[in-house]
Design a protein around this motif. Structure first.
Motif, short mmCIF file in Angstrom:
data_model
loop_
_atom_site.label_atom_id
_atom_site.label_comp_id
_atom_site.label_asym_id
_atom_site.label_seq_id
_atom_site.Cartn_x
_atom_site.Cartn_y
_atom_site.Cartn_z
N ASN A 20 -6.50 13.15 -2.62
CA ASN A 20 -6.14 11.83 -2.08
C ASN A 20 -7.36 10.93 -2.15
O ASN A 20 -7.80 10.35 -1.14
CB ASN A 20 -5.62 11.97 -0.65
N ALA A 21 -7.90 10.80 -3.36
CA ALA A 21 -9.18 10.12 -3.56
C ALA A 21 -9.19 8.69 -3.01
O ALA A 21 -10.16 8.27 -2.38
CB ALA A 21 -9.55 10.13 -5.04
N ASP A 22 -8.10 7.96 -3.23
CA ASP A 22 -8.08 6.55 -2.80
C ASP A 22 -8.09 6.42 -1.28
O ASP A 22 -8.78 5.58 -0.71
CB ASP A 22 -6.84 5.84 -3.37
N THR A 23 -7.28 7.25 -0.61
CA THR A 23 -7.24 7.21 0.85
C THR A 23 -8.57 7.66 1.43
O THR A 23 -9.11 7.05 2.36
CB THR A 23 -6.10 8.11 1.38
N SER A 24 -9.12 8.72 0.86
CA SER A 24 -10.41 9.22 1.29
C SER A 24 -11.48 8.13 1.16
O SER A 24 -12.30 7.94 2.07
CB SER A 24 -10.79 10.45 0.44
N ALA A 25 -11.43 7.40 0.04
CA ALA A 25 -12.41 6.34 -0.20
C ALA A 25 -12.29 5.23 0.85
O ALA A 25 -13.30 4.70 1.33
CB ALA A 25 -12.23 5.77 -1.60
N ALA A 26 -11.04 4.90 1.23
CA ALA A 26 -10.84 3.86 2.23
C ALA A 26 -11.41 4.31 3.58
O ALA A 26 -11.99 3.51 4.33
CB ALA A 26 -9.35 3.56 2.38
N MET A 27 -11.26 5.59 3.88
CA MET A 27 -11.77 6.10 5.16
C MET A 27 -13.30 6.11 5.19
O MET A 27 -13.92 5.67 6.15
CB MET A 27 -11.23 7.51 5.41
N GLY A 45 -13.27 11.08 6.23
CA GLY A 45 -12.40 11.06 5.06
C GLY A 45 -12.71 12.12 4.03
O GLY A 45 -12.12 12.15 2.96
#
Lengths: 245, 501
Positions: free
Chosen positions: A185-192, A176
């Protein structure tokens, strides 16, 4: 003797000097002559992948000028090595610098990611390291799918004295990071990266290693935030270690 | 708009028009992504579903010894087809006409919708049955028909679930992938007349309920509407590849069949289908062969529809074709393999992309169809991990196109702005500093001040709260503290000037 130019990468030079030092240590242990041309700075990856390729020509020129004199160039990062091998010439051509592209290609042919240099060029898998820890290996995306350096790192790790290698679940999934993706895309990166960190913990290892400091910085940052005891350590540092020997 | 072979129909390539179709979301990708990220149930549904399909795909692809050669063949066929697209389209047109069909040219969504609505009205019909089709979703045909008083009934099970739920598809192949069984049962209970009120969420029971609901439509509706997976130029044959058989009902039972097809969907010869009919099912559903493959060529007395119309849709495709790097997005055969392996799609779902084409292929196709200014965040919806490129059956280099489109986006933004953005300034400054060892060394010094923000935690120094924009990093994770000494400084002090051993 082969003269190896070390491209430390801007990230390791600035934030992870131990990684670049470890590369020097391992290569000198193998009787290589290593030099660090002070003119070097960055390969341009962040700019190219963020849409600023038109600004990278001076960076690419500087890279080529720095490393032209060396027989072999070593990079402790698969994504930077991939930029040099697969992107620099393409960008130079697209921006109207065909001569630069030709020079880049000549340097790129002699440029190798660290584990690739050891296994495929120097033909070494046992570098005389000792590291008495349980380790899991995260194959970074650019090592896996751009450089396709396969199991080089695993072969090196298997020869390290005292090291127990354990499998990482869903190993081939991206962590991520993605450069500016982690910001844009901080939120998506964090989820990954949260999922990746869970897999690292589930592996039962005390140490997670990889060939890219950037991915390790991402994974390690989460493990640190969660207060987990798993450490992230670059492959070069493990190979430089003689702990307990 | 419709006409005979060879009729002049040249026009300036333009993007798909605004105000029609489903190619533009209301929010940016990062903002729209939060909906799914904040919904743990949705993330579990998506994670489970994508993992199942990608494992199935990997298994059936592994059994084909010449898979890589097949991919090469698919890529080469697509490339040569695009290079002679105008000639092949005219060949297709003349062959469809020769077999008794009618060909219509639609330069955009508005024209295509008007052509279809006109044909339905000319037959005095108020209902049509539909085969699952991406092209008609792209142009929002159902909505356009509704505005003309025509009801379009989706017959693909997943498409039906989406339609009954007044929802949007979130996956190219599995449009209702974001719904689980109990959510589907609830939709059926509230939307299907005469449904057994005690129906369970057992998949078979749900499928049987849809079956009896649809069967009445199949037998009574006079007009069918489809898309196409392939069109064979040398014979004028159209093809739809599907799993359920509902598509075949729509293609064979009605009196009138209208097919809306993107102009990039054609193959030159029958033999070329040999390649694609191996690549598509294994990449899409993870099956060796899909259950139903329907071919039709014009019309035949007493057999199938007595009237056939082919609507050839541009809607931004010619404009996409003009971009030498980006045009490979038109090679897509809509298998969805890239969606199922994408770590971003798996976490954000399809709605975040704001387009009927989600996932990695959507991130490169949608901005090109609409013009990048209408979808500026999509090319950034990827870590460039490359998983999509590895599985693409026609070897579309998605990461390459993403990077290419990012450069276009930065250029277009700079061209339109009177003052450079903060990011532009920061990147220019970084480029200056990173083009030279001395400058870079100077730039590293103030970065060392980051140590002031760091704290020692269990032997390691990390930063918990960094200033913007790095705060977006430290919201979720610690940042390493800058070391006391950069590698450069260490080398200069210990190695330079003969210190080397």
């Amino acid at each position: 003797m082969t003269r190896i130019g070390l491209f430390a990468t801007c990230l390791a030079d600035t934030l992870f000097p131990d990684v670049a030092r470890a590369v020097v240590e391992v290569l000198e242990r193998l009787d290589c002559e290593v030099d660090f041309p002070q003119q070097q700075a960055c390969c341009g990856q962040m700019h190219i992948n963020s849409g600023y390729q038109h600004q990278t020509i001076p960076m690419i020129e500087n890279f080529v000028d720095s490393f032209d004199p060396y027989d072999v160039i070593v990079v402790p990062s698969a994504s930077c090595a991939a930029t040099i091998r697969h992107q620099q010439a393409m960008v130079a051509r697209a921006e109207g610098f065909p001569e630069l592209a030709t020079r880049v290609e000549a340097v790129a042919e002699r440029t190798f990611e660290f584990s690739e240099l050891l296994v495929e060029v120097l033909g070494v898998t046992d570098v005389g390291a000792a590291y008495p820890h349980t380790v899991t290996y995260h194959p970074t995306c650019h090592s896996l799918r751009m450089l396709r350096i396969g199991d080089n790192a695993v072969r090196l790790l298997r020869e390290v004295e005292g090291l127990e290698l354990v499998d990482l679940p869903d190993a081939d999934q991206c962590c991520g990071f993605g450069g500016t993706f982690a910001i844009k895309n901080a939120d998506t990166s964090a989820a990954m990266v949260a999922d990746k960190a869970d897999c690292v913990v589930a592996s039962g290892a005390g140490v997670c290693t990889a060939v890219d400091s950037s991915c390790l910085m991402n994974i390690g940052g989460v493990l640190e935030r969660q207060g987990k005891r798993v450490q992230t350590v670059h492959l070069a540092e493990i190979l430089a270690s003689t702990e307990g020997q | 708009m419709s006409g005979g072979v060879g009729e002049a129909r040249s026009y300036e390539p333009v993007p798909a028009p605004r105000g029609v179709g489903h190619l533009r979301g209301t929010d940016s990708f990062p903002k729209a992504a939060r909906v799914a990220l904040d919904d743990p149930q949705l993330r579990r549904n998506l994670g489970r579903a994508t993992r199942t399909i990608r494992d199935k795909r990997a298994q059936v692809v592994d059994e084909v010894d010449d898979w890589q050669a097949l991919r090469d063949a698919g890529a080469a066929l697509k490339e040569s087809t695009m290079a002679q697209l105008p000639e092949l389209l005219e060949q297709l047109e003349s062959n469809v006409i020769a077999q008794g069909g009618t060909v219509h040219w639609a330069r955009d969504a508005n024209e295509a919708n008007a052509i279809v609505a006109g044909l339905v009205k000319a037959h005095g019909e108020t209902d049509v049955i539909k085969v699952k089709s991406m092209a008609t979703q792209e142009i929002a045909l159902n909505e356009a028909l509704a505005a003309e008083g025509i009801s379009a009934w989706e017959t693909d099970l997943a498409e039906l679930i989406v339609q009954l739920g007044d929802d949007m598809p979130s996956h190219i192949l599995v449009p209702a992938i974001h719904k689980n069984r109990s959510e589907i049962r609830d939709i059926f209970l509230s939307e299907i007349d005469n449904i057994d009120p005690d129906i369970s969420d057992d998949p078979r029971q749900l499928a049987m309920a849809a079956r009896s609901h649809l069967r009445r439509r199949f037998l009574s509706t006079k007009v069918g509407i489809s898309g196409a997976n392939f069109a064979v130029a040398e014979t004028g044959t159209l093809s739809v590849v599907e799993s359920e058989g509902n598509g075949r009902m729509c293609l064979t039972l009605p009196d009138v069949l209208i097919t809306v097809m993107g102009i990039e969907k054609l193959v030159p010869t029958w033999q070329d289908l040999e390649v694609f009919l191996q690549l598509l099912p294994r990449s899409a559903t993870g099956e060796r062969m899909n259950p139903y493959t329907t071919f039709w060529t014009g019309v035949h007395d007493g057999d199938g529809p007595s009237e056939f119309h082919l609507v050839l849709l541009d809607n931004g495709r010619t404009a996409t074709l003009a971009d030498e790097v980006g045009r490979q997005a038109l090679h897509c055969i809509r298998c969805s393999a890239c969606l199922n392996v994408c770590p971003v799609y798996e976490r954000t779902g399809g709605h975040a992309y704001g387009s009927v084409y989600p996932g990695p292929i959507g991130a490169i196709l949608t901005p090109q169809l609409t013009g990048i200014e209408d979808n500026p965040t999509l090319p950034y919806a990827s870590t460039l991990c490359g998983a999509c490129y590895d599985v693409c059956p026609v070897k579309i280099n998605i990461p390459e196109v993403l990077v290419h489109l990012r450069a276009q986006k930065v250029q277009i933004k700079a061209d339109h702005a009177s003052v450079p953005s903060g990011e532009d300034v920061a990147m220019a400054a970084a480029a200056w500093a990173m083009s030279n060892g001395q400058r870079f060394s100077m730039a590293q010094r103030p970065l060392g001040l980051g140590r002031l923000l760091s704290r020692n935690r269990g032997g390691r120094r990390t930063i918990r709260k960094a200033p913007w924009p790095l705060s977006r990093w430290t919201t979720y994770r610690d940042s390493p503290s800058p070391p006391k000494q950069t590698f450069r400084t260490w080398w200069a002090t210990t190695r330079r000037g003969g210190a080397q051993k």
